[in-house]
Design a protein around this motif. Structure first.
Motif, PDB file in Angstrom:
ATOM      1  N   GLU A 124     120.352  38.646 -44.999  1.00 10.73           N
ATOM      2  CA  GLU A 124     119.040  38.308 -45.544  1.00 10.73           C
ATOM      3  C   GLU A 124     118.268  39.563 -45.929  1.00 10.73           C
ATOM      4  OE1 GLU A 124     117.037  35.905 -42.702  1.00 10.73           O
ATOM      5  OE2 GLU A 124     118.454  34.233 -42.840  1.00 10.73           O
ATOM      6  N   ASP A 125     117.179  39.341 -46.663  1.00  4.17           N
ATOM      7  CA  ASP A 125     116.291  40.426 -47.070  1.00  4.17           C
ATOM      8  C   ASP A 125     115.172  40.545 -46.033  1.00  4.17           C
ATOM      9  OD1 ASP A 125     113.949  41.746 -48.380  1.00  4.17           O
ATOM     10  OD2 ASP A 125     115.298  41.821 -50.101  1.00  4.17           O
ATOM     11  N   VAL A 126     115.137  41.666 -45.321  1.00  3.59           N
ATOM     12  CA  VAL A 126     114.149  41.868 -44.262  1.00  3.59           C
ATOM     13  C   VAL A 126     113.428  43.191 -44.507  1.00  3.59           C
ATOM     14  CG1 VAL A 126     113.720  41.979 -41.781  1.00  3.59           C
ATOM     15  CG2 VAL A 126     115.654  40.640 -42.654  1.00  3.59           C
ATOM     16  N   THR A 127     112.120  43.167 -44.437  1.00  5.71           N
ATOM     17  CA  THR A 127     111.304  44.362 -44.647  1.00  5.71           C
ATOM     18  C   THR A 127     110.499  44.673 -43.392  1.00  5.71           C
ATOM     19  OG1 THR A 127     111.071  43.870 -47.004  1.00  5.71           O
ATOM     20  CG2 THR A 127     109.513  45.437 -46.055  1.00  5.71           C
ATOM     21  N   MET A 128     110.560  45.910 -42.958  1.00  3.50           N
ATOM     22  CA  MET A 128     109.700  46.375 -41.878  1.00  3.50           C
ATOM     23  C   MET A 128     108.412  46.936 -42.478  1.00  3.50           C
ATOM     24  SD  MET A 128     112.010  48.284 -39.002  1.00  3.50           S
ATOM     25  CE  MET A 128     113.199  47.395 -38.005  1.00  3.50           C
ATOM     26  N   VAL A 129     107.282  46.389 -42.077  1.00  2.00           N
ATOM     27  CA  VAL A 129     105.983  46.929 -42.487  1.00  2.00           C
ATOM     28  C   VAL A 129     105.444  47.715 -41.293  1.00  2.00           C
ATOM     29  CG1 VAL A 129     105.376  45.346 -44.330  1.00  2.00           C
ATOM     30  CG2 VAL A 129     105.044  44.634 -41.979  1.00  2.00           C
ATOM     31  N   VAL A 189     100.852  44.825 -46.925  1.00  2.00           N
ATOM     32  CA  VAL A 189     101.641  43.623 -46.636  1.00  2.00           C
ATOM     33  C   VAL A 189     101.577  42.646 -47.805  1.00  2.00           C
ATOM     34  CG1 VAL A 189     101.841  41.608 -45.128  1.00  2.00           C
ATOM     35  CG2 VAL A 189     101.415  43.866 -44.136  1.00  2.00           C
ATOM     36  N   ASN A 190     100.399  42.463 -48.382  1.00  2.00           N
ATOM     37  CA  ASN A 190     100.271  41.554 -49.533  1.00  2.00           C
ATOM     38  C   ASN A 190     101.097  42.039 -50.714  1.00  2.00           C
ATOM     39  OD1 ASN A 190      98.542  39.834 -48.159  1.00  2.00           O
ATOM     40  ND2 ASN A 190      96.694  40.883 -48.866  1.00  2.00           N
ATOM     41  N   TYR A 191     101.140  43.355 -50.926  1.00  5.00           N
ATOM     42  CA  TYR A 191     101.956  43.905 -52.009  1.00  5.00           C
ATOM     43  C   TYR A 191     103.439  43.579 -51.776  1.00  5.00           C
ATOM     44  CZ  TYR A 191     104.236  47.340 -55.043  1.00  5.00           C
ATOM     45  OH  TYR A 191     105.039  47.950 -55.990  1.00  5.00           O
ATOM     46  N   ILE A 192     103.891  43.752 -50.540  1.00  4.66           N
ATOM     47  CA  ILE A 192     105.297  43.476 -50.225  1.00  4.66           C
ATOM     48  C   ILE A 192     105.610  41.996 -50.425  1.00  4.66           C
ATOM     49  CG2 ILE A 192     107.029  43.470 -48.388  1.00  4.66           C
ATOM     50  CD1 ILE A 192     106.422  46.223 -49.485  1.00  4.66           C
ATOM     51  N   LYS A 193     104.710  41.122 -50.003  1.00  4.76           N
ATOM     52  CA  LYS A 193     104.943  39.685 -50.140  1.00  4.76           C
ATOM     53  C   LYS A 193     105.027  39.273 -51.605  1.00  4.76           C
ATOM     54  CE  LYS A 193     102.929  38.032 -45.778  1.00  4.76           C
ATOM     55  NZ  LYS A 193     101.842  37.227 -45.167  1.00  4.76           N
ATOM     56  N   PRO A 197     109.240  38.198 -52.944  1.00  8.40           N
ATOM     57  CA  PRO A 197     108.905  36.853 -52.437  1.00  8.40           C
ATOM     58  C   PRO A 197     109.969  36.267 -51.513  1.00  8.40           C
ATOM     59  CG  PRO A 197     109.536  36.775 -54.757  1.00  8.40           C
ATOM     60  CD  PRO A 197     109.401  38.215 -54.407  1.00  8.40           C
ATOM     61  N   GLN A 198     111.180  36.827 -51.529  1.00  8.69           N
ATOM     62  CA  GLN A 198     112.259  36.296 -50.688  1.00  8.69           C
ATOM     63  C   GLN A 198     112.350  37.005 -49.339  1.00  8.69           C
ATOM     64  OE1 GLN A 198     112.580  38.486 -53.006  1.00  8.69           O
ATOM     65  NE2 GLN A 198     114.014  40.072 -52.335  1.00  8.69           N
ATOM     66  N   THR A 199     111.609  38.068 -49.136  1.00  6.43           N
ATOM     67  CA  THR A 199     111.794  38.883 -47.937  1.00  6.43           C
ATOM     68  C   THR A 199     111.078  38.296 -46.729  1.00  6.43           C
ATOM     69  OG1 THR A 199     111.796  41.169 -47.133  1.00  6.43           O
ATOM     70  CG2 THR A 199     109.788  40.412 -48.201  1.00  6.43           C
TER      71      THR A 199
END
Length: 272
Positions: A124-129, A189-193, A197-199
């Motif tokens: 999956e696509d996972v992002t650490m903020v 966080v809003n920028y990343i979302k 959109p799939q992360t």
């Protein structure tokens, strides 16, 4: 005759002084290095839930006894000084892109975005903020080391640069970061979302950053959307109680208070 007796006793007196001096030095070394402190596994406080059982099963290191490096490993002061000044041998330099976000009050928030260097184990696509500690940013050694390890394990990383902390980024509004302001972190966080959109998100905060991320997640239910978990590392919970603690001399707390205050003064004066 008396003079002969006096001179013969002097070497014994000097030997006693030397022995006492050596004993005093050894005592100071033992105390400073905290060598008498016993090693033990960490004390865990948790509820008996499915998530807690999964974490304990997945992270056996949490229940193992901590074995520090020999001689200096039991002293938090020495560990802090060595890592703060020398860092890790061959400290990594992950490559990222710096992003700029204009806030509603005219402030310019920045964060660095690092793409994963391998596929995540789940596919999956996972992002650490990530929110660093007080007056810190993405160029600090502990952040670089953390990001490098996360990239290798398939995580995208977004690291907030606290407002005013980067020496080469000027302020565009009359304010800098504060202990409880979540605006810049929320904008990141809003920028990343929106951009991914799939992360799914893993929220990570260090020290002051831990306070900010927990506050951010609690401000609105919408802030918790797509968040898998939150990890708060060495978080401070009460600034007022911490202020009283830092004014004490025990464990050199007042000395650390001076260092942190001096660092804050330098950042403020750099933007005057």
């Amino acid at each position: 005759m008396s003079a002969i007796l006096e001179t013969s006793e002097l070497p014994a007196v000097f030997d006693g002084v030397k022995l006492a001096a050596v004993a005093a030095v050894l005592y100071v070394i033992v105390r400073c290095l905290n060598l008498k402190s016993p090693t033990a596994p960490p004390e865990l406080v948790y509820q008996d839930t499915a998530l807690a059982r999964f974490l304990l099963k997945s992270c056996p290191l949490l229940t193992k006894e901590y074995i520090p490096p020999l001689i200096w490993g039991k002293s938090g002061h020495i560990q802090t000084a060595l890592y703060g000044k020398m860092g890790r041998v061959r400290s990594p330099h992950p490559y990222g892109l710096r992003k700029y976000l204009t806030m509603s009050d005219g402030a310019t928030a920045t964060f660095d975005l690092f793409e994963p260097r391998s596929e995540h184990c789940t596919g999956e696509d996972v992002t650490m903020v990530i929110c660093p500690g007080i007056a810190n940013h993405s160029e600090k050694q502990y952040i670089r080391t953390f990001v490098d390890y996360a990239q290798k394990n398939g995580y995208r990383c977004a690291v907030l640069n606290h407002l005013g902390a980067l020496p080469n980024i000027e302020l565009t509004s009359p304010r800098m970061f504060t202990y409880g302001c979540t605006w810049e972190f929320g904008a990141m966080v809003n920028y990343i979302k929106k951009t991914y959109p799939q992360t799914q998100l893993v929220v990570v905060g260090f020290s002051l950053g831990g306070n900010i991320v927990c506050k951010y997640l609690g401000e609105s239910q919408a802030n918790q959307e797509r968040v898998l978990c939150c990890v708060s590392v060495c978080q401070g919970y009460s600034a007022l109680r911490a202020q009283e603690t830092f004014m004490q001399w025990d464990h050199c707390r007042r000395f650390y208070n001076f260092l942190m205050a001096d660092n804050m003064k330098k950042i403020i004066l750099s933007h005057r």
